[in-house]
Design a protein around this motif. Structure first.
Motif, PDB file in Angstrom:
ATOM      1  N   UNK A   1      12.910   7.917  -2.436  1.00 25.03           N
ATOM      2  CA  UNK A   1      12.171   6.822  -1.837  1.00 25.03           C
ATOM      3  C   UNK A   1      10.860   7.331  -1.232  1.00 25.03           C
ATOM      4  N   UNK A   2       9.832   6.521  -1.346  1.00 20.26           N
ATOM      5  CA  UNK A   2       8.531   6.873  -0.793  1.00 20.26           C
ATOM      6  C   UNK A   2       8.062   5.732   0.109  1.00 20.26           C
ATOM      7  N   UNK A   3       7.732   6.055   1.352  1.00 22.43           N
ATOM      8  CA  UNK A   3       7.284   5.034   2.295  1.00 22.43           C
ATOM      9  C   UNK A   3       5.801   5.205   2.593  1.00 22.43           C
ATOM     10  N   UNK A   4       5.207   4.172   3.118  1.00 23.15           N
ATOM     11  CA  UNK A   4       3.792   4.204   3.475  1.00 23.15           C
ATOM     12  C   UNK A   4       3.394   2.945   4.208  1.00 23.15           C
ATOM     13  N   UNK A   5       2.133   2.880   4.643  1.00 17.14           N
ATOM     14  CA  UNK A   5       1.609   1.724   5.354  1.00 17.14           C
ATOM     15  C   UNK A   5       0.183   1.467   4.907  1.00 17.14           C
ATOM     16  N   UNK A   6      -0.252   0.216   5.052  1.00 22.89           N
ATOM     17  CA  UNK A   6      -1.626  -0.142   4.749  1.00 22.89           C
ATOM     18  C   UNK A   6      -1.953  -1.444   5.465  1.00 22.89           C
ATOM     19  N   UNK A   7      -3.243  -1.756   5.510  1.00 22.89           N
ATOM     20  CA  UNK A   7      -3.708  -3.010   6.100  1.00 22.89           C
ATOM     21  C   UNK A   7      -4.312  -3.875   5.009  1.00 22.89           C
ATOM     22  N   UNK A   8      -3.967  -5.153   5.043  1.00 22.51           N
ATOM     23  CA  UNK A   8      -4.465  -6.080   4.034  1.00 22.51           C
ATOM     24  C   UNK A   8      -4.719  -7.437   4.692  1.00 22.51           C
ATOM     25  N   UNK A   9      -5.952  -7.904   4.601  1.00 21.78           N
ATOM     26  CA  UNK A   9      -6.349  -9.203   5.164  1.00 21.78           C
ATOM     27  C   UNK A   9      -5.980  -9.323   6.645  1.00 21.78           C
ATOM     28  N   UNK A  10      -6.199  -8.225   7.394  1.00 26.44           N
ATOM     29  CA  UNK A  10      -5.938  -8.258   8.835  1.00 26.44           C
ATOM     30  C   UNK A  10      -4.494  -8.109   9.224  1.00 26.44           C
ATOM     31  N   UNK A  11      -3.616  -7.841   8.269  1.00 30.84           N
ATOM     32  CA  UNK A  11      -2.187  -7.668   8.553  1.00 30.84           C
ATOM     33  C   UNK A  11      -1.763  -6.263   8.151  1.00 30.84           C
ATOM     34  N   UNK A  12      -0.940  -5.646   8.996  1.00 32.91           N
ATOM     35  CA  UNK A  12      -0.419  -4.310   8.704  1.00 32.91           C
ATOM     36  C   UNK A  12       0.927  -4.440   8.000  1.00 32.91           C
ATOM     37  N   UNK A  13       1.064  -3.719   6.875  1.00 30.76           N
ATOM     38  CA  UNK A  13       2.288  -3.757   6.090  1.00 30.76           C
ATOM     39  C   UNK A  13       2.855  -2.350   5.950  1.00 30.76           C
ATOM     40  N   UNK A  14       4.172  -2.271   5.973  1.00 31.24           N
ATOM     41  CA  UNK A  14       4.880  -1.034   5.637  1.00 31.24           C
ATOM     42  C   UNK A  14       5.659  -1.281   4.358  1.00 31.24           C
ATOM     43  N   UNK A  15       5.758  -0.272   3.515  1.00 32.98           N
ATOM     44  CA  UNK A  15       6.450  -0.455   2.238  1.00 32.98           C
ATOM     45  C   UNK A  15       7.325   0.748   1.934  1.00 32.98           C
ATOM     46  N   UNK A  16       8.313   0.516   1.046  1.00 33.37           N
ATOM     47  CA  UNK A  16       9.155   1.573   0.529  1.00 33.37           C
ATOM     48  C   UNK A  16       9.283   1.363  -0.970  1.00 33.37           C
TER      49      UNK A  16
END
Length: 437
Positions: free
Chosen positions: A140-155
């Motif tokens: 599994x690989x996790x990470x984070x990013x910002x898109x349209x003013x919202x912060x998202x975390x993903x796996x």
């Protein structure tokens, strides 16, 4: 000089405190950040496991591929956490906003699932934010990013011939970390301002004794030079007179020799007093303390001086309470009594009066030596125990001495952990008190 010393103290203090604050804030932030990341990853894994579950997968409506406008959960799947009270077991244990994207091995979207209706472009932009280069084949690989003013975390979970990426909204969690930084910055700035003024206040208080000691040292050097200058000038002048009359006999020049001897003795007394004061100030000097009869000590000083006081046409009255004892060095205390009594006689004036009392006061013994005369002005009372200090600005020498007697008396009393002070009424006289235990 003292201003520079204070500023250096402030700079060192502020730099040290700033470093400690930064270390403390960095530690707190690191721990908070790790806790937030841990909770976020746990939430991601829960949602990912839900999407991997065969039971829940069969219950979820599947879209018809990328661009499907109906890729959302049914209304009964939007309850609480999985297995929670009142929750729907078919609902993912996710946060308020989460979605899933499935891709093939070429990272092309094959399916999407979301609680809310989202545009296809949003899924595409979200997929582009995923760091595809770091995704392995089995881990599994996790990470984070910002898109349209919202912060998202993903796996990213490898699934068969493609990938499944689960996203959750972590804007609130990132807001906590951001607010923490702002809070640290504001609190740190306020603390530095407060610490600056506190440090400045205590620096001024700390430097005050140093400045006072420095000023006293300068005054001491000036006073000592003044005291030595006069006898040296007299000795030099009389030596010149002798050299100018080298053919004359010693008997005819005896007057000049007596002047030289007198001033030499005066300088000897001055240097002896200074050496004594140095020894008293030296903490390494040892004194033998024992209990002794203070009443007998006072009487042993007064009785031999009665004749001298009588010759000066000064009346002497004393009241000594018998058998009063104190702990200390009897010879040094006798020296204090002699200094105060001699000082009282000198400044009482013709037909004056001197009074000595010794009595018990609570658990202490109080000695009071008073005299009539001009008295001491209030502005001089706190300084009369300084070395070489004299109340007359012209430093008149008519009473003799060097201005060291009271300084010696205070040093002795301080060594005995006692107290010596003076009270005076101008035009009436002065009283010196010594309190010992």
């Amino acid at each position: 000089m003292f201003k520079k010393l204070r500023n250096r103290f402030l700079i060192v203090n502020l730099v040290s405190i700033s470093i400690m604050m930064l270390v403390a804030f960095a530690t707190i932030y690191t721990i908070t950040y790790q806790n937030v990341q841990r909770e976020t990853n746990m939430e991601l894994y829960k949602v990912s496991d839900f999407y991997h579950s065969p039971y829940n997968s069969s219950k979820m409506p599947r879209g018809e591929g990328q661009g499907s406008g109906t890729d959302s959960f049914p209304s009964d799947a939007m309850g609480g956490d999985n297995g929670g009270p009142g929750g729907d077991p078919n609902s993912p244990p996710a946060r308020s906003v989460s979605f899933m994207i499935k891709t093939d091995d070429q990272w092309k979207i094959t399916d999407t699932h979301s609680r809310f209706d989202m545009e296809d472009t949003f899924y595409t932009e979200a997929l582009q934010k995923v760091d595809q280069n770091k995704v392995g084949d089995s881990e599994r690989q996790t990470g984070q990013f910002a898109l349209d003013g919202t912060d998202w975390a993903y796996v990213v979970d490898p699934s068969g011939d493609g990938h499944m990426i689960v996203f959750i909204d972590v804007t609130a969690q990132q807001g906590i970390l951001t607010n923490l930084i702002y809070t640290f910055a504001v609190v740190g700035l306020i603390m530095l301002i407060v610490i600056y003024f506190l440090s400045r206040y205590f620096a001024n208080r700390s430097i005050a004794p140093v400045r006072e000691a420095f000023e006293k040292q300068k005054q001491f050097i000036g006073d000592a030079s003044h005291e030595l200058k006069t006898p040296l000038a007299i000795i030099n002048t009389n030596a010149d007179v002798l050299l100018a009359n080298q053919e004359d006999t010693i008997a005819n020049q005896a007057k000049w020799l007596h002047y030289i001897k007198s001033e030499t003795e005066r300088m000897t007394g001055l240097t002896n007093d200074l050496l004594y004061l140095t020894q008293m100030d030296d903490s390494r000097s040892t004194m033998i303390h024992a209990k002794f009869n203070m009443s007998d000590a006072v009487e042993s000083i007064i009785l031999p001086m009665e004749a001298v006081i009588f010759e000066k046409n000064i009346s002497l009255d004393y009241n000594i309470e018998p058998n009063l004892t104190v702990h200390g060095n009897s010879e040094q205390i006798k020296q204090v009594i002699l200094i105060l009594l001699d000082n009282a006689v000198k400044y009482s004036g013709p037909k004056g009066a001197v009074n000595v009392t010794l009595q018990k006061q609570n658990n202490d013994v109080m000695l009071a030596v008073s005299n009539t005369g001009e008295g001491i002005a209030p502005e001089h009372l706190d300084r009369i125990f300084d070395r070489f200090y004299r109340t007359d600005s012209s430093r008149a020498r008519k009473h003799g001495g060097h201005g060291l007697g009271l300084a010696i008396a205070r040093s002795i009393v301080d060594q005995h952990k006692g107290e010596v002070y003076a009270r005076s009424v101008v035009g009436e006289g002065a009283t010196f008190y010594v309190r010992l235990s």
